[in-house]
Scaffold this motif. Structure first.
Motif, PDB file in Angstrom:
ATOM      1  N   LEU A  21       0.840  -1.198   0.000  1.00 43.11           N
ATOM      2  CA  LEU A  21       0.000   0.000   0.000  1.00 43.11           C
ATOM      3  C   LEU A  21       0.878   1.251   0.000  1.00 43.11           C
ATOM      4  O   LEU A  21       0.620   2.200  -0.752  1.00 43.11           O
ATOM      5  CB  LEU A  21      -0.943   0.006   1.208  1.00 43.11           C
ATOM      6  CG  LEU A  21      -1.925   1.183   1.262  1.00 43.11           C
ATOM      7  CD1 LEU A  21      -2.922   1.104   0.114  1.00 43.11           C
ATOM      8  CD2 LEU A  21      -2.645   1.199   2.609  1.00 43.11           C
ATOM      9  N   ALA A  24       2.432   1.704  -3.374  1.00 42.75           N
ATOM     10  CA  ALA A  24       1.445   2.218  -4.326  1.00 42.75           C
ATOM     11  C   ALA A  24       1.292   3.731  -4.200  1.00 42.75           C
ATOM     12  O   ALA A  24       1.139   4.436  -5.206  1.00 42.75           O
ATOM     13  CB  ALA A  24       0.095   1.532  -4.110  1.00 42.75           C
ATOM     14  N   LEU A  38      -1.349  -2.186  -5.703  1.00 47.23           N
ATOM     15  CA  LEU A  38      -2.688  -2.220  -5.104  1.00 47.23           C
ATOM     16  C   LEU A  38      -3.277  -3.627  -5.143  1.00 47.23           C
ATOM     17  O   LEU A  38      -3.887  -4.079  -4.166  1.00 47.23           O
ATOM     18  CB  LEU A  38      -3.616  -1.221  -5.805  1.00 47.23           C
ATOM     19  CG  LEU A  38      -3.264   0.257  -5.624  1.00 47.23           C
ATOM     20  CD1 LEU A  38      -4.188   1.131  -6.468  1.00 47.23           C
ATOM     21  CD2 LEU A  38      -3.287   0.669  -4.154  1.00 47.23           C
ATOM     22  N   TYR A 144      -6.098   3.927  -4.916  1.00 49.44           N
ATOM     23  CA  TYR A 144      -5.372   3.909  -3.649  1.00 49.44           C
ATOM     24  C   TYR A 144      -6.348   4.021  -2.482  1.00 49.44           C
ATOM     25  O   TYR A 144      -6.269   3.263  -1.514  1.00 49.44           O
ATOM     26  CB  TYR A 144      -4.337   5.052  -3.596  1.00 49.44           C
ATOM     27  CG  TYR A 144      -3.634   5.092  -2.271  1.00 49.44           C
ATOM     28  CD1 TYR A 144      -2.535   4.277  -2.021  1.00 49.44           C
ATOM     29  CD2 TYR A 144      -4.099   5.897  -1.245  1.00 49.44           C
ATOM     30  CE1 TYR A 144      -1.911   4.272  -0.786  1.00 49.44           C
ATOM     31  CE2 TYR A 144      -3.486   5.904  -0.005  1.00 49.44           C
ATOM     32  CZ  TYR A 144      -2.396   5.099   0.221  1.00 49.44           C
ATOM     33  OH  TYR A 144      -1.794   5.088   1.454  1.00 49.44           O
ATOM     34  N   THR A 147      -8.345   0.837  -1.850  1.00 47.95           N
ATOM     35  CA  THR A 147      -7.507  -0.227  -1.313  1.00 47.95           C
ATOM     36  C   THR A 147      -7.128   0.071   0.132  1.00 47.95           C
ATOM     37  O   THR A 147      -7.110  -0.836   0.971  1.00 47.95           O
ATOM     38  CB  THR A 147      -6.254  -0.420  -2.192  1.00 47.95           C
ATOM     39  OG1 THR A 147      -6.671  -0.551  -3.557  1.00 47.95           O
ATOM     40  CG2 THR A 147      -5.487  -1.659  -1.791  1.00 47.95           C
TER      41      THR A 147
END
Length: 183
Positions: A21, A24, A38, A144, A147
């Motif tokens: 994460l 990303a 992700l 983003y 997620t």
């Protein structure tokens, strides 16, 4: 209490999800790299959730008084009748992850799930998101923010289960979504 080795594996998977994460977030929006990070985050986060649910379920089956059907649901094993007695067999009998989560929560929190339980709504959305990625019927574009919310819902769900069963927070809860560097 819990098998610390397996519990550690769930923690490790969640840490890896948080790492992806963060990776990303560093990438250009909707770039191929961000998309890969992700996807990895969501899949590892869900693997972590399943590892925690399996670990809790295994301990409940070994340490708590349960009827055969409850053991069957938690251990994902068939029920058979052998010599006139109902027993949990060794054959696999899969149950929906959400059914297992809701069963553990309701049985050990002694509460019903209501519309006010946002954790339940959010984890169902997260599971749907994962299912759409794993069993695609159309192309999905994770963002983003989506997620991050999904990973947060996984953390909250694991914590809700820990509070229901063990009456305390899961150790990973205190760190939130801040990843420990694994570079």
């Amino acid at each position: 209490m819990m098998d610390n080795r397996f519990d550690f594996f769930g923690e490790q998977l969640f840490e890896e999800a948080k790492y992806f994460l963060e990776k990303a977030k560093q990438e250009e929006e909707q770039s191929d790299k961000q998309t890969a990070f992700l996807h990895s985050c969501l899949l590892l986060g869900m693997s972590s959730l399943e590892a925690y649910v399996n670990s809790i379920a295994e301990e409940l089956c070994m340490s708590f008084v349960l009827d055969e059907y409850e053991k069957s649901v938690l251990s994902e094993k068939e029920i058979k009748i052998k010599k006139g007695k109902i027993v949990v067999d060794k054959n696999l009998k899969m149950f929906r992850l959400m059914d297992r989560i809701e069963f553990i929560y309701c049985k050990y929190s002694h509460k019903d799930i209501t519309e006010d339980d946002k954790w339940n709504v959010n984890i169902k959305q997260t599971i749907d998101m994962r299912n759409n990625l794993v069993h695609p019927k159309q192309m999905i574009n994770l963002t983003y923010v989506q997620t991050e919310r999904a990973l947060d819902s996984i953390l909250i769900t694991v914590n809700v289960l820990f509070n229901a069963v063990y009456k305390k927070n899961v150790p990973i809860f205190n760190y939130g979504l801040q990843a420990i560097s694994i570079d």
